[in-house]
Design an enzyme around this catalytic site. Structure first.
Site, PDB file in Angstrom:
ATOM      1  N   ARG A  39      -0.305   1.247 -10.605  1.00 14.73           N
ATOM      2  CA  ARG A  39      -0.061   2.471  -9.815  1.00 14.73           C
ATOM      3  C   ARG A  39       1.318   2.397  -9.195  1.00 14.73           C
ATOM      4  O   ARG A  39       1.849   1.307  -8.985  1.00 14.73           O
ATOM      5  CB  ARG A  39      -1.070   2.557  -8.644  1.00 14.73           C
ATOM      6  CG  ARG A  39      -2.459   2.912  -8.981  1.00 14.73           C
ATOM      7  CD  ARG A  39      -3.246   3.164  -7.683  1.00 14.73           C
ATOM      8  NE  ARG A  39      -3.338   1.970  -6.849  1.00 14.73           N
ATOM      9  CZ  ARG A  39      -4.249   1.030  -6.984  1.00 14.73           C
ATOM     10  NH1 ARG A  39      -5.171   1.125  -7.918  1.00 14.73           N
ATOM     11  NH2 ARG A  39      -4.254  -0.027  -6.198  1.00 14.73           N
ATOM     12  N   LEU A  92      24.049  -9.905  -2.804  1.00 17.63           N
ATOM     13  CA  LEU A  92      22.822  -9.151  -3.097  1.00 17.63           C
ATOM     14  C   LEU A  92      22.470  -8.306  -1.873  1.00 17.63           C
ATOM     15  O   LEU A  92      22.705  -8.745  -0.750  1.00 17.63           O
ATOM     16  CB  LEU A  92      21.666 -10.145  -3.352  1.00 17.63           C
ATOM     17  CG  LEU A  92      20.270  -9.565  -3.528  1.00 17.63           C
ATOM     18  CD1 LEU A  92      20.113  -8.985  -4.934  1.00 17.63           C
ATOM     19  CD2 LEU A  92      19.183 -10.638  -3.320  1.00 17.63           C
ATOM     20  N   ARG A 135       5.046  -4.533 -10.615  1.00 18.68           N
ATOM     21  CA  ARG A 135       3.911  -4.565  -9.686  1.00 18.68           C
ATOM     22  C   ARG A 135       3.029  -5.748 -10.064  1.00 18.68           C
ATOM     23  O   ARG A 135       2.681  -5.926 -11.227  1.00 18.68           O
ATOM     24  CB  ARG A 135       3.098  -3.277  -9.725  1.00 18.68           C
ATOM     25  CG  ARG A 135       1.947  -3.305  -8.712  1.00 18.68           C
ATOM     26  CD  ARG A 135       1.254  -1.971  -8.545  1.00 18.68           C
ATOM     27  NE  ARG A 135       0.313  -2.045  -7.417  1.00 18.68           N
ATOM     28  CZ  ARG A 135       0.054  -1.058  -6.583  1.00 18.68           C
ATOM     29  NH1 ARG A 135       0.653   0.102  -6.731  1.00 18.68           N
ATOM     30  NH2 ARG A 135      -0.816  -1.208  -5.598  1.00 18.68           N
ATOM     31  N   SER A 186       3.592   0.144   3.601  1.00 22.33           N
ATOM     32  CA  SER A 186       3.653   1.568   3.231  1.00 22.33           C
ATOM     33  C   SER A 186       3.179   2.435   4.391  1.00 22.33           C
ATOM     34  O   SER A 186       2.535   1.946   5.337  1.00 22.33           O
ATOM     35  CB  SER A 186       2.782   1.828   1.997  1.00 22.33           C
ATOM     36  OG  SER A 186       1.425   1.836   2.369  1.00 22.33           O
ATOM     37  N   THR A 187       3.458   3.737   4.277  1.00 21.06           N
ATOM     38  CA  THR A 187       2.985   4.668   5.325  1.00 21.06           C
ATOM     39  C   THR A 187       1.456   4.671   5.355  1.00 21.06           C
ATOM     40  O   THR A 187       0.851   5.045   6.347  1.00 21.06           O
ATOM     41  CB  THR A 187       3.520   6.095   5.070  1.00 21.06           C
ATOM     42  OG1 THR A 187       3.382   6.406   3.675  1.00 21.06           O
ATOM     43  CG2 THR A 187       4.980   6.236   5.442  1.00 21.06           C
ATOM     44  N   TRP A 216      -5.786 -13.192  -3.405  1.00 26.42           N
ATOM     45  CA  TRP A 216      -5.345 -14.592  -3.495  1.00 26.42           C
ATOM     46  C   TRP A 216      -6.045 -15.421  -2.406  1.00 26.42           C
ATOM     47  O   TRP A 216      -6.542 -16.520  -2.668  1.00 26.42           O
ATOM     48  CB  TRP A 216      -3.833 -14.654  -3.311  1.00 26.42           C
ATOM     49  CG  TRP A 216      -3.222 -16.023  -3.394  1.00 26.42           C
ATOM     50  CD1 TRP A 216      -2.756 -16.630  -4.524  1.00 26.42           C
ATOM     51  CD2 TRP A 216      -3.010 -16.946  -2.318  1.00 26.42           C
ATOM     52  NE1 TRP A 216      -2.260 -17.877  -4.216  1.00 26.42           N
ATOM     53  CE2 TRP A 216      -2.411 -18.101  -2.859  1.00 26.42           C
ATOM     54  CE3 TRP A 216      -3.273 -16.919  -0.944  1.00 26.42           C
ATOM     55  CZ2 TRP A 216      -2.065 -19.206  -2.097  1.00 26.42           C
ATOM     56  CZ3 TRP A 216      -2.935 -18.030  -0.170  1.00 26.42           C
ATOM     57  CH2 TRP A 216      -2.337 -19.153  -0.756  1.00 26.42           C
ATOM     58  N   ASP A 265       1.548  -7.056  -4.607  1.00 22.98           N
ATOM     59  CA  ASP A 265       0.135  -6.752  -4.401  1.00 22.98           C
ATOM     60  C   ASP A 265      -0.697  -7.987  -4.713  1.00 22.98           C
ATOM     61  O   ASP A 265      -0.308  -8.788  -5.574  1.00 22.98           O
ATOM     62  CB  ASP A 265      -0.249  -5.582  -5.322  1.00 22.98           C
ATOM     63  CG  ASP A 265      -1.516  -4.874  -4.870  1.00 22.98           C
ATOM     64  OD1 ASP A 265      -2.076  -5.250  -3.826  1.00 22.98           O
ATOM     65  OD2 ASP A 265      -1.938  -3.943  -5.583  1.00 22.98           O
ATOM     66  N   GLY A 266      -1.812  -8.122  -4.023  1.00 20.29           N
ATOM     67  CA  GLY A 266      -2.757  -9.193  -4.352  1.00 20.29           C
ATOM     68  C   GLY A 266      -2.852 -10.310  -3.322  1.00 20.29           C
ATOM     69  O   GLY A 266      -3.519 -11.311  -3.570  1.00 20.29           O
ATOM     70  N   ARG A 302      -7.378 -13.111   4.905  1.00 17.50           N
ATOM     71  CA  ARG A 302      -6.331 -12.308   4.253  1.00 17.50           C
ATOM     72  C   ARG A 302      -4.941 -12.637   4.803  1.00 17.50           C
ATOM     73  O   ARG A 302      -3.949 -12.594   4.080  1.00 17.50           O
ATOM     74  CB  ARG A 302      -6.622 -10.810   4.482  1.00 17.50           C
ATOM     75  CG  ARG A 302      -7.887 -10.334   3.802  1.00 17.50           C
ATOM     76  CD  ARG A 302      -8.145  -8.855   4.128  1.00 17.50           C
ATOM     77  NE  ARG A 302      -7.011  -8.015   3.803  1.00 17.50           N
ATOM     78  CZ  ARG A 302      -6.727  -7.573   2.580  1.00 17.50           C
ATOM     79  NH1 ARG A 302      -7.517  -7.872   1.575  1.00 17.50           N
ATOM     80  NH2 ARG A 302      -5.665  -6.816   2.364  1.00 17.50           N
ATOM     81  N   HIS A 348      -0.991 -13.171   3.189  1.00 13.88           N
ATOM     82  CA  HIS A 348       0.271 -12.527   3.576  1.00 13.88           C
ATOM     83  C   HIS A 348       1.336 -13.580   3.902  1.00 13.88           C
ATOM     84  O   HIS A 348       2.503 -13.428   3.544  1.00 13.88           O
ATOM     85  CB  HIS A 348       0.059 -11.614   4.791  1.00 13.88           C
ATOM     86  CG  HIS A 348      -0.849 -10.444   4.506  1.00 13.88           C
ATOM     87  ND1 HIS A 348      -0.783  -9.717   3.351  1.00 13.88           N
ATOM     88  CD2 HIS A 348      -1.849  -9.880   5.234  1.00 13.88           C
ATOM     89  CE1 HIS A 348      -1.692  -8.754   3.368  1.00 13.88           C
ATOM     90  NE2 HIS A 348      -2.359  -8.839   4.494  1.00 13.88           N
TER      91      HIS A 348
HETATM   92  C1  FPP Z   1      -0.551  -6.317  -0.619  1.00  9.51           C
HETATM   93  O1  FPP Z   1      -1.560  -7.292  -0.678  1.00  9.51           O
HETATM   94  C2  FPP Z   1       0.560  -6.631   0.143  1.00  9.51           C
HETATM   95  C3  FPP Z   1       1.068  -5.983   1.241  1.00  9.51           C
HETATM   96  C4  FPP Z   1       0.334  -5.438   2.385  1.00  9.51           C
HETATM   97  C5  FPP Z   1       2.508  -5.833   1.299  1.00  9.51           C
HETATM   98  C6  FPP Z   1       3.295  -7.098   1.158  1.00  9.51           C
HETATM   99  C7  FPP Z   1       3.248  -7.939   2.346  1.00  9.51           C
HETATM  100  C8  FPP Z   1       3.628  -9.225   2.365  1.00  9.51           C
HETATM  101  C9  FPP Z   1       4.159  -9.963   1.168  1.00  9.51           C
HETATM  102  C10 FPP Z   1       3.446  -9.938   3.636  1.00  9.51           C
HETATM  103  C11 FPP Z   1       4.639 -10.360   4.330  1.00  9.51           C
HETATM  104  C12 FPP Z   1       5.797  -9.491   4.271  1.00  9.51           C
HETATM  105  C13 FPP Z   1       6.883  -9.708   5.039  1.00  9.51           C
HETATM  106  C14 FPP Z   1       8.132  -8.944   4.781  1.00  9.51           C
HETATM  107  C15 FPP Z   1       6.883 -10.671   6.129  1.00  9.51           C
HETATM  108  P1  FPP Z   1      -3.003  -6.760  -0.381  1.00  9.51           P
HETATM  109  O2  FPP Z   1      -3.364  -7.145   1.006  1.00  9.51           O
HETATM  110  O3  FPP Z   1      -3.082  -5.301  -0.674  1.00  9.51           O
HETATM  111  O4  FPP Z   1      -3.837  -7.556  -1.433  1.00  9.51           O
HETATM  112  P2  FPP Z   1      -5.234  -7.140  -2.080  1.00  9.51           P
HETATM  113  O5  FPP Z   1      -4.966  -5.882  -2.880  1.00  9.51           O
HETATM  114  O6  FPP Z   1      -5.565  -8.317  -2.944  1.00  9.51           O
HETATM  115  O7  FPP Z   1      -6.192  -6.920  -0.960  1.00  9.51           O
END
Ligand code: FPP
Length: 229
Positions: free
Chosen positions: A182, A126, A176, A60-61, A19, A14-15, A27, A31
């Protein structure tokens, strides 16, 4: 006190968005950086003497609720990631697996997932699992429906455990990032006795060194599994 043996590790990444915002970036850049971190952590886990599986919550869903462009970007990034990472998986003897309802993804992405699973099937240092279009409640519901369809009338915990998508029934440690505390519908059955670790670090800043510190901390914890050991 005996050290805890860590076999099944799970991470809620998360984050990424925060970041990127801290750096005045979009955003999507968060990612992209987050995907790089997945590689570093996977390489660390492949070398670790006791870790058998690492399960990352990648989509996630509930993530479909994000803006269409962000969802599209995440799908493309995932495809690109799997293409690039095949080499990393093979080099580190890592088996790739996806859990979740991937049928909702494009044919091309589904094929890429399948191809990566097949190409790495025999690797055994792994098992690296990406939870994709995954939800814990959906997984349990699906497991129960599968068992009913097989004709089972009364289920045991062992029946449900064996019908889940994960190759294990218990997570040992759930991490997390980003300060949120959460569970977000993640591995609900499997985390029954997991130790939780929440770090303030945003996922794109997470490192193998921090993971190493967290694991050392985990190894000193006294897991009683409801007993008084
Ligand atoms: C949450 O950050 C992250 C996700 C949406 C899931 C994790 C996704 C990645 C690490 C991207 C790439 C994954 C793969 C497998 C290629 P957020 O957007 O919720 O952050 P925020 O809470 O700071 O807005």
């Amino acid at each position: 006190m005996t050290e805890q043996s860590l076999k099944n590790l799970a991470i809620i990444m998360d984050g990424n968005g925060r970041w990127a915002a801290q750096r005045g970036l979009s955003r999507t850049k968060g990612h992209e950086q987050g995907a790089e971190v997945i590689r570093d952590i996977t390489e660390y886990c492949a070398k670790h003497p006791t870790i058998e599986t690492i399960t990352f919550y990648a989509f996630s869903t509930e993530n479909w609720k994000r803006p269409k462009l962000e969802v599209e970007f995440l799908m493309k990034l995932l495809e690109k990631y799997l293409k690039n990472e095949l080499e990393t998986y093979q080099k580190n003897n890592v088996k790739f697996m996806a859990i979740g309802n991937t049928e909702a993804f494009s044919k091309k992405l589904q094929e890429r997932i399948q191809l990566t699973e097949e190409a790495t099937r025999e690797n055994d240092a792994l098992t690296h699992i990406l939870a994709l279009n995954y939800g814990g409640r959906a997984e349990i519901t699906h497991a129960v429906n599968t068992l009913i369809a097989e004709g089972k009338r009364e289920l045991t915990e062992a029946d449900i455990s064996s019908a889940l998508q994960t190759p294990y029934s218990d997570v040992d440690l759930l991490i997390r990032t980003s300060g949120e505390e959460r569970v977000s519908n993640y591995l609900l059955w499997q985390i029954s006795y997991a130790e939780f670790y929440f770090t303030q670090t945003l996922w794109p800043d997470f490192t193998a060194d921090e993971l190493d510190d967290i694991i050392q901390h985990f190894q000193q914890r006294n897991r009683r599994f409801g007993g008084i050991l």
